[in-house]
Motif scaffolding. Structure first.
Motif, PDB file in Angstrom:
ATOM      1  N   THR A  22       0.830  -1.205   0.000  1.00  0.00           N
ATOM      2  CA  THR A  22       0.000   0.000   0.000  1.00  0.00           C
ATOM      3  C   THR A  22       0.864   1.253   0.000  1.00  0.00           C
ATOM      4  N   LEU A  23       1.879   1.278   0.854  1.00  0.00           N
ATOM      5  CA  LEU A  23       2.765   2.448   0.917  1.00  0.00           C
ATOM      6  C   LEU A  23       3.553   2.638  -0.374  1.00  0.00           C
ATOM      7  N   PHE A  24       4.096   1.550  -0.916  1.00  0.00           N
ATOM      8  CA  PHE A  24       4.847   1.644  -2.174  1.00  0.00           C
ATOM      9  C   PHE A  24       3.947   2.129  -3.307  1.00  0.00           C
ATOM     10  N   ALA A  25       2.711   1.651  -3.338  1.00  0.00           N
ATOM     11  CA  ALA A  25       1.781   2.068  -4.391  1.00  0.00           C
ATOM     12  C   ALA A  25       1.505   3.567  -4.299  1.00  0.00           C
ATOM     13  N   LEU A  59      10.299  -5.920  -1.033  1.00  0.00           N
ATOM     14  CA  LEU A  59       9.802  -5.798  -2.413  1.00  0.00           C
ATOM     15  C   LEU A  59       9.926  -7.134  -3.147  1.00  0.00           C
ATOM     16  N   ALA A  60      11.059  -7.791  -3.007  1.00  0.00           N
ATOM     17  CA  ALA A  60      11.272  -9.072  -3.689  1.00  0.00           C
ATOM     18  C   ALA A  60      10.258 -10.110  -3.236  1.00  0.00           C
ATOM     19  N   ASP A  61      10.106 -10.269  -1.929  1.00  0.00           N
ATOM     20  CA  ASP A  61       9.162 -11.264  -1.412  1.00  0.00           C
ATOM     21  C   ASP A  61       7.738 -10.936  -1.842  1.00  0.00           C
ATOM     22  N   MET A  62       7.418  -9.653  -1.859  1.00  0.00           N
ATOM     23  CA  MET A  62       6.083  -9.209  -2.253  1.00  0.00           C
ATOM     24  C   MET A  62       5.762  -9.658  -3.684  1.00  0.00           C
ATOM     25  N   LEU A  63       6.665  -9.359  -4.609  1.00  0.00           N
ATOM     26  CA  LEU A  63       6.376  -9.640  -6.022  1.00  0.00           C
ATOM     27  C   LEU A  63       6.602 -11.100  -6.387  1.00  0.00           C
ATOM     28  N   VAL A  64       7.565 -11.755  -5.762  1.00  0.00           N
ATOM     29  CA  VAL A  64       7.758 -13.193  -6.023  1.00  0.00           C
ATOM     30  C   VAL A  64       6.572 -13.974  -5.472  1.00  0.00           C
ATOM     31  N   ARG A 111       5.420   0.181 -11.486  1.00  0.00           N
ATOM     32  CA  ARG A 111       6.257   1.346 -11.217  1.00  0.00           C
ATOM     33  C   ARG A 111       7.625   0.987 -10.643  1.00  0.00           C
ATOM     34  N   ASP A 112       7.706  -0.021  -9.795  1.00  0.00           N
ATOM     35  CA  ASP A 112       8.942  -0.278  -9.061  1.00  0.00           C
ATOM     36  C   ASP A 112       9.705  -1.502  -9.547  1.00  0.00           C
TER      37      ASP A 112
END
Length: 191
Positions: A22-25, A59-64, A111-112
């Motif tokens: 949420t924060l990254f978005a 970030l890695a764990d989130m997207l993987v 975006r990231d």
């Protein structure tokens, strides 16, 4: 056996990942500090390091993990289907549900992406290729004249339509779900 402390740790990790998404978005990966993630989760920034080695690992764990889930549930939907057309419908329904529930992750992915560590980026790409191929295989089973590249292109175009939810979600969720599913199925029909 999973004990209460293990379940609490898993719950905390999931909370951190959700909050960070949420924060990254909202502000971008580089616009959010570990201290801010921790504060939003009700822990200190340094306490976050009990669960993740770094913000990059978050970030890695989130997207993987979300890529693994997309593929795993997609495979389950195909196995549970009555045939290729039903499988495609189940895949569409799954992806629409995902997109409506995880709009922040779609924004973060778009975006990231360049902030993702190389090894995680390679893993996500592999998982995403497998997910695209899962769709393409079903599309080719429906229409054997469809080339592998054309089937993959249809899957990618459909993902673009469905993943527009952070920008197109103007209707109440049930109506948006119906609209996206209907448009995606029509687009995949190729007719």
């Amino acid at each position: 056996m999973t004990g209460p402390s293990t379940e609490a740790a898993v719950g905390r990790r999931d909370q951190i990942l959700s909050t960070a998404a949420t924060l990254f978005a909202r502000r971008g990966f580089h616009g959010v500090s570990v201290v801010e993630i921790g504060a939003a989760c009700g822990i200190s920034g340094p306490a976050l390091y009990k669960h993740f080695a770094s913000k990059d690992q978050v970030l890695a764990d989130m997207l993987v993990s979300i890529s693994e889930r997309l593929l795993a549930v997609g495979r389950e939907r195909v196995v549970a289907s009555a045939g290729p057309a039903d499988a495609v419908r189940r895949l569409v329904d799954w992806h629409v549900d995902f997109a409506l529930q995880h709009q922040a992750l779609i924004i973060v992915q778009d975006r990231d992406w360049s902030s993702l560590p190389d090894d995680a980026r390679d893993r996500v790409r592999t998982l995403q290729r497998d997910y695209v191929d899962l769709w393409a295989d079903q599309l080719r089973a429906i229409d054997p004249a469809l080339s592998p590249d054309a089937a993959r292109a249809r899957a990618h175009a459909t993902f673009g339509l469905i993943n527009s939810t952070p920008h197109s979600g103007l209707l109440p969720e049930p109506d948006m779900r119906d609209l996206l599913a209907e448009m995606a199925v029509r687009a995949l029909d190729g007719g």
